[in-house]
Design a protein around this motif. Structure first.
Motif, PDB file in Angstrom:
ATOM      1  N   UNK A 208       1.012  -1.200   0.034  1.00 51.11           N
ATOM      2  CA  UNK A 208       0.061  -0.214   0.134  1.00 51.11           C
ATOM      3  C   UNK A 208       1.014   1.185   0.089  1.00 51.11           C
ATOM      4  N   UNK A 209       2.190   1.081   0.235  1.00 51.78           N
ATOM      5  CA  UNK A 209       3.139   2.023   0.560  1.00 51.78           C
ATOM      6  C   UNK A 209       3.045   2.594   1.172  1.00 51.78           C
ATOM      7  N   UNK A 210       3.182   2.167   2.861  1.00 48.98           N
ATOM      8  CA  UNK A 210       2.913   2.472   4.042  1.00 48.98           C
ATOM      9  C   UNK A 210       4.519   3.027   4.534  1.00 48.98           C
ATOM     10  N   UNK A 211       4.056   3.661   5.559  1.00 46.08           N
ATOM     11  CA  UNK A 211       6.129   3.448   6.210  1.00 46.08           C
ATOM     12  C   UNK A 211       6.384   2.179   6.456  1.00 46.08           C
ATOM     13  N   UNK A 212       7.667   1.913   5.432  1.00 44.46           N
ATOM     14  CA  UNK A 212       7.979   0.677   6.279  1.00 44.46           C
ATOM     15  C   UNK A 212       8.120  -0.268   7.679  1.00 44.46           C
ATOM     16  N   UNK A 213       8.543   0.861   8.724  1.00 44.81           N
ATOM     17  CA  UNK A 213       8.354   0.343  10.366  1.00 44.81           C
ATOM     18  C   UNK A 213       7.103   0.000  10.489  1.00 44.81           C
ATOM     19  N   UNK A 214       5.397   0.483  10.378  1.00 44.42           N
ATOM     20  CA  UNK A 214       4.980   0.295  10.209  1.00 44.42           C
ATOM     21  C   UNK A 214       4.250  -1.129   9.739  1.00 44.42           C
ATOM     22  N   UNK A 215       4.861  -1.214   8.419  1.00 40.87           N
ATOM     23  CA  UNK A 215       5.104  -2.665   7.620  1.00 40.87           C
ATOM     24  C   UNK A 215       5.588  -3.784   8.392  1.00 40.87           C
TER      25      UNK A 215
END
Ligand code: CMC
Length: 384
Positions: A208-215
């Motif tokens: 989804x293009x989210x912040x990688x730390x959130x992923x």
């Protein structure tokens, strides 16, 4: 279903192309970037394996020097994270704290969203690998009310983790090389496993293009469950419940009883239908560690369970074998790592795989992951 395939639990669906890890479940084969897991466990070390997963090759001498320096630099965590830890009660589950703290890194590093930039991606990946053991040890120290121990630049990755976990102010703590090596091998074995539930979660969130730390925080959430990374904690609890060899038959009968929800924890795998090569390495390591640290009656119980199960038609017909989590907890216990930290240990190692898959995803042509469903609800009706 017409337009699409209905495959709940994805038993027959490939979600992506990947060059990172290969598993042949019938042959019990596991390769990272082409190298057999047995060879990596014997001859390599976790930091090099993390590099291999991420960049495709092990580092050359000069690449290793730069890489180790980056890992050392990134291992420091922001001092203000301390207040974040303090918000958790001391007895919060370490995985709950890990999920929260890693998720909060997305607030510290908003620039990580710049995923088209190779330097930023490298920084994000190495920051995560570097910080996971530091955050994990801090979680443990918070849970026992002791001050955090800063990483020591003179120590290697796994030694540093042991030091941050077990050294205390004004007390000598000597790192046992066998403990450090055993832990490093466990980290290598857990580093990646292609499209398992948590890695698929990281990829789906990443798509989804989210912040990688959130992923990665989403991956931690997915790992926590007892059917996945939580199994190592569940195995030790099961062995403690069984308590005595005389009870083994009763628990095997419970595992076979379809009216009983109990499953033999640490047994079975979606992909391995012969044996889990990681379990074979861990069983051997377990004997080596206990030879030094003293016997643990739970190892005898585990061996007995395996012996009985492997001769039992129920397990034979369903091709159920001990998996990576069956023996790992006995080693963690011997090293004084508390049971509720076992899945955190898995998460430290799997971070290497998660960041490698996230990096592969965002550097290849991809779309947002968006499964369909088989709708079984009501047809249209009028609201009055
Ligand atoms: N004990 C008893 N029966 C089992 C077990 C078990 N551990 N595992 C599978 N079965 C049975 C299951 O009941 C089913 O029987 P039937 O065909 O009669 O309905 C059959 O074997 C197939 O099982 P499944 O649940 O359809 O298989 P799956 O591929 O969906 O699940 C698994 C794989 C790992 C979730 C499962 O084997 C399990 O729950 N194992 C225990 C938990 C565990 O050790 N998890 C760690 C997995 S390895 C590390 C990791 O991925 O993190």
């Amino acid at each position: 279903t017409g337009l699409f395939t209905h495959d709940p639990a994805f038993t027959a669906t490939s979600s992506c192309e990947s060059k990172i890890t290969f598993i042949d479940g019938n042959e019990g084969q596991l390769l990272y970037r082409g190298y057999p897991i047995e060879q990596l466990a014997e001859k390599s070390n976790f930091l090099d394996v993390a590099y291999l997963l991420l960049f495709g090759e092990t580092p050359s001498a000069s690449e290793r020097e730069t890489y180790r320096q980056e890992i050392e630099d990134y291992s420091l965590i922001n001092e203000s994270l301390k207040t974040f830890f303090e918000g958790f009660h001391y007895d919060a589950h370490p995985m709950a704290m890990l999920m929260g703290v890693v998720g909060s890194l997305s607030a510290f590093y908003p620039d990580a969203l710049n995923i088209r930039d190779a330097d930023t991606r490298r920084k994000t990946a190495l920051r995560l690998v570097a910080k996971m053991p530091v955050i994990s040890a801090a979680i443990y120290k918070h849970s026992i009310g002791e001050p955090f121990v800063y990483p020591n630049p003179k120590l290697g990755y796994t030694e540093n983790f042991l030091n941050m976990m077990f050294s205390r102010p004004n007390q000598d703590y000597e790192i046992d090389p066998l403990a450090a090596r055993a832990l490093d091998v466990l980290f290598i074995l857990h580093a990646d496993h292609e499209q398992n539930a948590s890695t698929s979660t990281v990829r789906l969130a990443g798509s989804t293009g989210t912040n990688p730390y959130a992923a990665i925080a989403a991956g931690i959430a997915s790992l926590w469950g007892p059917a996945h990374g939580g199994a190592n904690e569940a195995v030790l609890k099961m062995l403690d419940d069984i308590g005595d060899i005389s009870q083994v038959d009763k628990y095997i009968a419970k595992a076979k009883d379809k009216n009983d929800p109990f499953r033999l924890m640490g047994f079975g795998h979606r992909v391995y239908r012969n044996f889990d090569p990681r379990a074979t390495i861990i069983r051997k390591l377990c004997h080596e560690v206990l030879a030094k640290y003293g016997s643990d009656p739970r190892l005898d119980l585990a061996i007995k369970l395996e012996e009985i199960a492997l001769k039992d038609d129920y397990f034979i017909e369903r091709k159920l074998y001990p998996n990576v989590d069956f023996y790992s907890g006995i080693i963690y216990s011997a090293l004084n790592i508390p049971v509720n930290m076992f899945t955190v240990m898995f998460a430290i190692a799997r971070t290497a795989g998660w960041v490698a898959h996230w990096n592969e995803l965002v550097t290849t042509d991809h779309k947002i992951g968006r499964p369909r469903q088989l709708y079984t609800g009501l047809t249209q009706r009028n609201f009055k």
